[in-house]
Design an enzyme around this catalytic site. Structure first.
Site, PDB file in Angstrom:
ATOM      1  N   CYS A  95     -12.386  39.175 -16.367  1.00  0.00           N
ATOM      2  CA  CYS A  95     -12.128  39.439 -14.873  1.00  0.00           C
ATOM      3  C   CYS A  95     -10.743  39.427 -14.541  1.00  0.00           C
ATOM      4  O   CYS A  95      -9.564  38.696 -15.228  1.00  0.00           O
ATOM      5  CB  CYS A  95     -12.569  38.207 -14.218  1.00  0.00           C
ATOM      6  N   CYS A 107      -9.404  36.247 -12.670  1.00  0.00           N
ATOM      7  CA  CYS A 107      -9.451  34.997 -13.007  1.00  0.00           C
ATOM      8  C   CYS A 107      -9.787  34.744 -14.443  1.00  0.00           C
ATOM      9  O   CYS A 107      -9.598  33.606 -14.964  1.00  0.00           O
ATOM     10  CB  CYS A 107     -10.883  34.219 -12.260  1.00  0.00           C
ATOM     11  N   CYS A 128     -17.944  38.272  -9.635  1.00  0.00           N
ATOM     12  CA  CYS A 128     -17.528  37.163 -10.683  1.00  0.00           C
ATOM     13  C   CYS A 128     -18.087  35.623 -10.356  1.00  0.00           C
ATOM     14  O   CYS A 128     -17.757  35.036  -9.169  1.00  0.00           O
ATOM     15  CB  CYS A 128     -16.199  37.323 -11.029  1.00  0.00           C
ATOM     16  N   CYS A 175     -14.584  33.525  -9.617  1.00  0.00           N
ATOM     17  CA  CYS A 175     -13.576  33.615  -8.448  1.00  0.00           C
ATOM     18  C   CYS A 175     -14.236  34.230  -7.336  1.00  0.00           C
ATOM     19  O   CYS A 175     -13.507  34.324  -6.359  1.00  0.00           O
ATOM     20  CB  CYS A 175     -12.531  34.546  -9.260  1.00  0.00           C
ATOM     21  N   CYS A 179     -22.471  48.965 -13.895  1.00  0.00           N
ATOM     22  CA  CYS A 179     -21.444  49.844 -13.177  1.00  0.00           C
ATOM     23  C   CYS A 179     -20.312  49.475 -12.805  1.00  0.00           C
ATOM     24  O   CYS A 179     -20.169  49.065 -11.835  1.00  0.00           O
ATOM     25  CB  CYS A 179     -22.075  50.892 -12.247  1.00  0.00           C
TER      26      CYS A 179
HETATM   27 ZN   LIG Z   1     -13.053  36.395 -11.776  1.00  0.00          ZN
END
Ligand SMILES: [Zn+2]
Length: 157
Positions: A74, A77, A122, A125, A145
């Site tokens: 990510c 985070c 995510c 976060c 995607c």
């Molecule tokens: Zn994240």
């Protein structure tokens, strides 16, 4: 006398709205607490996608041609989200994966643009990453995607 009543009503109306918005503050706070900017170096474009459900222009991501072994994290985070083993070329212009790492994302149904799509965030976060579709090429049947700008690739060696 009539005018006074009107003023009084307006006063109560404004007073009511003020009280109401104060009552909403804890909810606003809770909502923003689930989406938090952790990486202070995010660009405006990245923030637009991660926190306002934006989408990058297709065929613009440098990750489209990324073929090395490793993991996709990510951009906000740093949570590990995808393994390079699940990446495939979907031809859509966005980095695509058949599977996410266990627990990496939470999904939400998104009805924007008159379509019913499953949006994913995510787990760590709360940042938006992309949409998952049911037309993937492998046995999972999934096609994640993902906006390339939301990902950071870390090669294994
Ligand atoms: Zn994240």
């Amino acid at each position: 006398m009539k005018k006074l009543n009107k003023t009084r009503r307006l006063f109560f109306k404004l007073f009511g709205i003020t009280i109401f918005s104060y009552l909403l503050i804890p909810y606003k706070f809770l909502y923003s607490a689930t989406k938090k900017i952790i990486n202070k170096n995010l660009t405006e474009e990245q923030k637009k996608i991660l926190f306002n459900e934006g989408t990058e222009r297709p065929f613009t991501s440098s990750l489209l041609n990324e073929k090395r072994e490793g993991y996709y994290h990510c951009a906000n985070c740093d949570a590990k989200l995808f393994s390079s083993k699940t990446k495939f070329d979907s031809g859509t212009g966005w980095p695509s994966f058949t599977e996410a790492l266990p627990g990496a994302f939470k999904t939400k149904i998104d009805y924007s643009f008159g379509m019913k799509r499953t949006e994913y965030h995510c787990s760590k976060c709360g940042a938006h990453h992309g949409h998952v579709f049911e037309d993937g090429p492998s046995e999972t049947g999934k096609r994640f995607c993902n906006n390339g700008l939301c990902l950071i690739f870390k090669p294994s060696n």
